[in-house]
Design an enzyme around this catalytic site. Structure first.
Site, PDB file in Angstrom:
ATOM      1  N   LYS A 228     -22.769 -41.504 -24.760  1.00 52.02           N
ATOM      2  CA  LYS A 228     -22.484 -41.217 -23.356  1.00 52.02           C
ATOM      3  C   LYS A 228     -21.024 -40.780 -23.240  1.00 52.02           C
ATOM      4  O   LYS A 228     -20.166 -41.297 -23.964  1.00 52.02           O
ATOM      5  CB  LYS A 228     -22.754 -42.472 -22.537  1.00 52.02           C
ATOM      6  CG  LYS A 228     -22.695 -42.268 -21.043  1.00 52.02           C
ATOM      7  CD  LYS A 228     -23.154 -43.521 -20.321  1.00 52.02           C
ATOM      8  CE  LYS A 228     -23.088 -43.343 -18.809  1.00 52.02           C
ATOM      9  NZ  LYS A 228     -23.640 -44.513 -18.094  1.00 52.02           N
TER      10      LYS A 228
ATOM     11  N   SER B 259     -26.736 -43.680 -14.778  1.00 52.82           N
ATOM     12  CA  SER B 259     -25.714 -42.737 -15.121  1.00 52.82           C
ATOM     13  C   SER B 259     -25.811 -42.236 -16.564  1.00 52.82           C
ATOM     14  O   SER B 259     -25.090 -41.322 -16.928  1.00 52.82           O
ATOM     15  CB  SER B 259     -24.332 -43.381 -14.910  1.00 52.82           C
ATOM     16  OG  SER B 259     -24.207 -44.537 -15.697  1.00 52.82           O
TER      17      SER B 259
ATOM     18  N   SER C 224     -27.442 -46.937 -14.707  1.00 47.75           N
ATOM     19  CA  SER C 224     -27.816 -47.759 -15.851  1.00 47.75           C
ATOM     20  C   SER C 224     -28.244 -46.964 -17.080  1.00 47.75           C
ATOM     21  O   SER C 224     -28.268 -45.741 -17.087  1.00 47.75           O
ATOM     22  CB  SER C 224     -28.979 -48.676 -15.450  1.00 47.75           C
ATOM     23  OG  SER C 224     -30.111 -47.906 -15.111  1.00 47.75           O
TER      24      SER C 224
END
Lengths: 574, 574
Positions: free
Chosen positions: B136, B211, B243
């Site tokens: 991420k 997210s 999440s």
């Protein structure tokens, strides 16, 4: 509308009730034997006061493991053990004013039930069967007050037991007294408007420390074999941390500050509730490390996380206790923090560290110097976190009774005798949530830096590991006179970093050895005041202690290493 | 004074740089094969687009354990595995716009180094040797941006690796891409002013969730064998939690939300930094539970607490994974949360829960109903905590670039095409530190109540234990159309309670089966809007998933129980 009862009336009624909870016969017998106020060292008094007979003295002077063994073998009953400690706790109370709630009837009834069980089954109910345990006032016991030094909380008995109380009782512990704290819990001394001031049994002109000062005095006088204190880290106006460790050091007991959540806190009264960043923790005080270990293992083996959502789900790890991550304890490398750059320790404190270093070198361990990293910044961070909402918190609680907030621990400002200044603690330090987050962010970064700093010592220890534990003062001074505590940076820094820290008593102030040393430069005003405050006569007979500091959630390893330090020190005593 | 560069210019330059980081040859080859926007389900496209050859397809469609095994046996090289995933990630990017930083050269160089090491020593460097892992955007990699969707953070490369990056690389993982997030990280959908919107590969008219939406889309298309997301819990204006789990459920992958601190977070970029109460956590997304388990064990076995002070010092516990505290997994009692009293789940979600219940009953486990406790109150609590300082936080970050704060995830409000409303998120919800503490105190009490509530189920399970795990929706709806997410109470509640939660894909929306059911009463406006939003045609082909929820710091047990649930579901599939 009912007339509001004056807070002084509520406070004195509570104190009268407290006195009534002590058997009158004991008070009468002690009345004639009470030493005058100018008798400062009262440590020997429980032996000579005549209230305890020989067997009761033997019981109360046993260490925790032998005590448990003799109850488990049927040699002693839980009842007689409890009764002996009830007596000795009353002696301690008359000498130092260390108790709040006194509940001997409840204790003796539960001791009888334990004996009944043992007689019927031949078995103990748990690993703490028959062990009296004292509790800092904030630990809720159903049906009893937890005033935590606030008049507002008088006559407000707890509806349920704290999780820790449930666990201790399920393991056979006998709870019998609660112990004194400072108003707000956020002082490193112990005094409040209800129960008054707790004195240091080694020298009653000195503080017992705080906020677990009642426990410190009680345990030091062997009025309880094991006590539960709490360790938080910060006092609004002056940012002086309150703890388990300062009373342990002041009074000369062992004490453990575990990491956040290792001991269940749920169901305890507290100050600054909802402050989720620098958490208060519960931990044991005792006259031996054995007792600290036994308490921790008993609590953790009871899986506190099934009862307290903030209790860390981490089982007791015997390998960690055997120092699996520290070369099995064979050649440890300790690092001594001689001076944190905030306040220079007084001569007795330095002597305690020197003695520890020599003792460890003598048995083959390594001892290097610890380089402190940004201790002042760390200390300021947690102070800002506490003060972010503290003024509103204290106002909200005291508003109920009208009791003033105590501004100083100096005896001459006692509000029961003279009205304190009208000014309230400043809320100039109050923050918005966003501002608080910025301080908390800074603290998180400091924690990361400190951990890297520690890891980096791998290059200098010669053991292939980073430093195994830090040895450092508990405070820059031994127990100061009442109201004279200047700082507590040596404890607060570990609250901020959430490191495990264990206090070991080393010696006592010796006026001949611990002479004042000449100093002309100072880090800051507190450091200067600290220096000026010191003279060996004032601190006569004050215990000297050190801290053994390990990492977060490494209670097992810190206990294991502390046993090594303690044994090394004992081996060199005459 | 230098003229400030317009934020739109910075954003578009960044996007151009991103495109330049993809081999032009691949883009050219894909250009002719890109499906038109009205082709919604693009899951099969990586197989048919022609960019990957047969061996590359085989590699990218292997599960994590076989992939590791074939690299460790020398059958495949780390280089060819990495190269195959680079290609497939580009296909995923062209289909769903799921990537941010693309660093294939760095990845291929580190894969080559791994191969070199293997050739020389015959050994792997660690348990993740040769496994490509996507991150991420917020996970800092030295030398690369972590914009987390903010223009202000463009051209601000990380100075050091996040602790997790150090650990993954030391175990042999090959990092190759970072993935898209919503601006602020606090949305359950994925769109920002730099990289734009990520689409759901199962139906591109639907959101990929957020997210961690970039990870969800990438993993679902097998453009990465394993990804790292984060799970936080709250969006300012509407309190919709962001999440790992929502993207997992939206896109049809497995995903794990571990407890606070089980995976090291130090060195990651984040929103609302310094908010110490409801912590964001990192966790894995993957196409099998095997991969989640492997990741967790590899990370925990690396002792992250020696590098991150907030990483919990708790070793991987194989006994807990073998369900020692859950009757060795022989007769588990699951409890289904059908409806949390906040929003009623849509028909496909209920079908997923029913299928799971039947599957578990068929293999001899017990399934009872879960009675929710105060979910709305819990949800409101964490929302208040996030909003306490969020407006100031977003303002402070966006002020640097002048970029507006995104007000809605609806495509028609995209700021790159039309200017958004001038209004900023309200700071009416901002709190003082003391007010924040009151909310945090309330939340602590709710956590205690919920734990007691769970423990009390011991009287109804018939196993002698409380409920072993809760089964519940991930959201009341399957992936909604872009901008149409109404709520995320089924994930946020577990962030508030810090429970471990694992997402398992169960099925997909079937227009024939999942017909709209008549309802006339609603809990609240959101519940009504949610109901009105549903029709099976809109949600065609959307994955259906469930959550398996266990207690705090019980990652091992939740993985163990999820394997049982997953196997039961698979056993009943035709």
């Amino acid at each position: 509308m009912a007339t509001k009862v004056d807070w002084r009336t509520l406070a004195s009624e509570k104190k009268i009730k407290q006195l009534a909870s002590i058997p009158k016969e004991w008070l009468d017998r002690l009345a004639t034997a009470i030493p005058p106020p100018n008798e400062l060292d009262v440590c020997s008094y429980p032996r000579v006061c005549g209230l305890l007979n020989g067997r009761e003295l033997e019981i109360t002077e046993s260490d925790v493991p032998s005590l448990l063994l003799r109850v488990a073998s049927g040699e002693w009953t839980a009842y007689e053990v409890t009764a002996a400690f009830c007596k000795r706790a009353v002696v301690a109370q008359q000498l130092t004013n260390c108790l709040t709630e006194i509940f001997f009837d409840r204790a003796l009834a539960s001791a009888s039930a334990l004996d009944e069980h043992f007689k019927k089954t031949g078995k103990v109910v748990g690993v703490l069967h028959g062990l009296p345990i004292s509790l800092k006032d904030q630990v809720n016991v159903q049906g009893l007050d937890s005033t935590i030094g606030y008049v507002s909380y008088i006559n407000n008995p707890s509806e349920r037991n704290a999780v820790l109380v449930e666990i201790l009782e399920s393991q056979g512990a006998v709870l019998f007294v609660k112990t004194n704290v400072p108003q707000t819990l956020m002082w490193p001394e112990t005094h409040n408007n209800i129960f008054g001031r707790t004195m240091n049994p080694n020298n009653r002109s000195l503080t017992s420390g705080g906020s677990s000062g009642g426990e410190g005095a009680l345990i030091a006088l062997k009025g309880s074999p094991l006590g539960v204190g709490s360790d938080t880290g910060g006092r609004v106006a002056t940012s002086i941390p309150a703890s388990i460790r300062i009373p342990s050091a002041c009074c000369g007991t062992y004490g453990l500050r575990p990491s956040y959540g290792r001991v269940p806190y749920a169901g305890c009264a507290n100050s600054l509730e909802g402050q989720d960043s620098v958490l208060s923790v519960l931990g044991p005080l005792c006259n031996s490390i054995d007792g600290l270990k036994l308490f921790m293992k008993a609590v953790i083996d009871s899986k506190p996380w099934t009862q307290d959502p903030l209790a860390v789900c981490k089982q007791w790890n015997d390998e960690e206790y055997q120092l699996a991550d520290h070369g099995s304890g064979k050649e440890l490398c300790f690092a001594v923090l001689w001076d944190d750059g905030v306040t220079v320790p007084d001569p007795p404190i330095l002597r305690g560290l020197e003695a520890t270093k020599e003792a460890l070198l003598a048995v083959g361990h390594k001892v290097i110097d610890w380089v402190p990293l940004k201790h002042m910044e760390i200390y300021k961070c947690i102070s800002s976190i506490f003060t972010a909402g503290a003024a509103e918190d204290y106002d909200a609680v005291t508003a109920v009774s009208g009791e003033p907030i105590i501004q100083s621990m100096l005896p001459e400002t006692d509000v029961l005798t003279s009205e304190p200044p009208a000014s309230k603690p400043s809320s100039a330090t109050s923050l918005s949530a966003y501002q608080l987050w910025q301080v908390q962010k800074k603290r998180r970064i400091l924690r990361e830096e400190y951990l890297r700093h520690w890891q980096d010592t791998v290059t200098v220890t010669g053991t292939g590991r980073p430093v195994d534990a830090i040895l450092c003062p508990v405070a820059a001074s031994t127990a100061p006179p009442h109201g004279a505590t200047k700082s507590a940076n040596y404890t607060g820094v570990w609250n901020a970093l959430d490191y495990t820290a264990l206090v070991i008593p080393v010696s006592k102030v010796d006026q001949k050895i611990d002479v004042k040393r000449e100093r002309n430069t100072f880090y800051n005003a507190t450091d200067k005041a600290q220096y000026e405050n010191y003279n060996p006569a004032t601190f006569a007979n004050a215990p000297i202690a050190i801290q053994v500091v390990g990492r977060t959630l490494q209670e097992e390893a810190v206990l294991g290493m502390s046993e090594i330090v303690d044994a090394a020190l004992k081996a060199r005593r005459p």
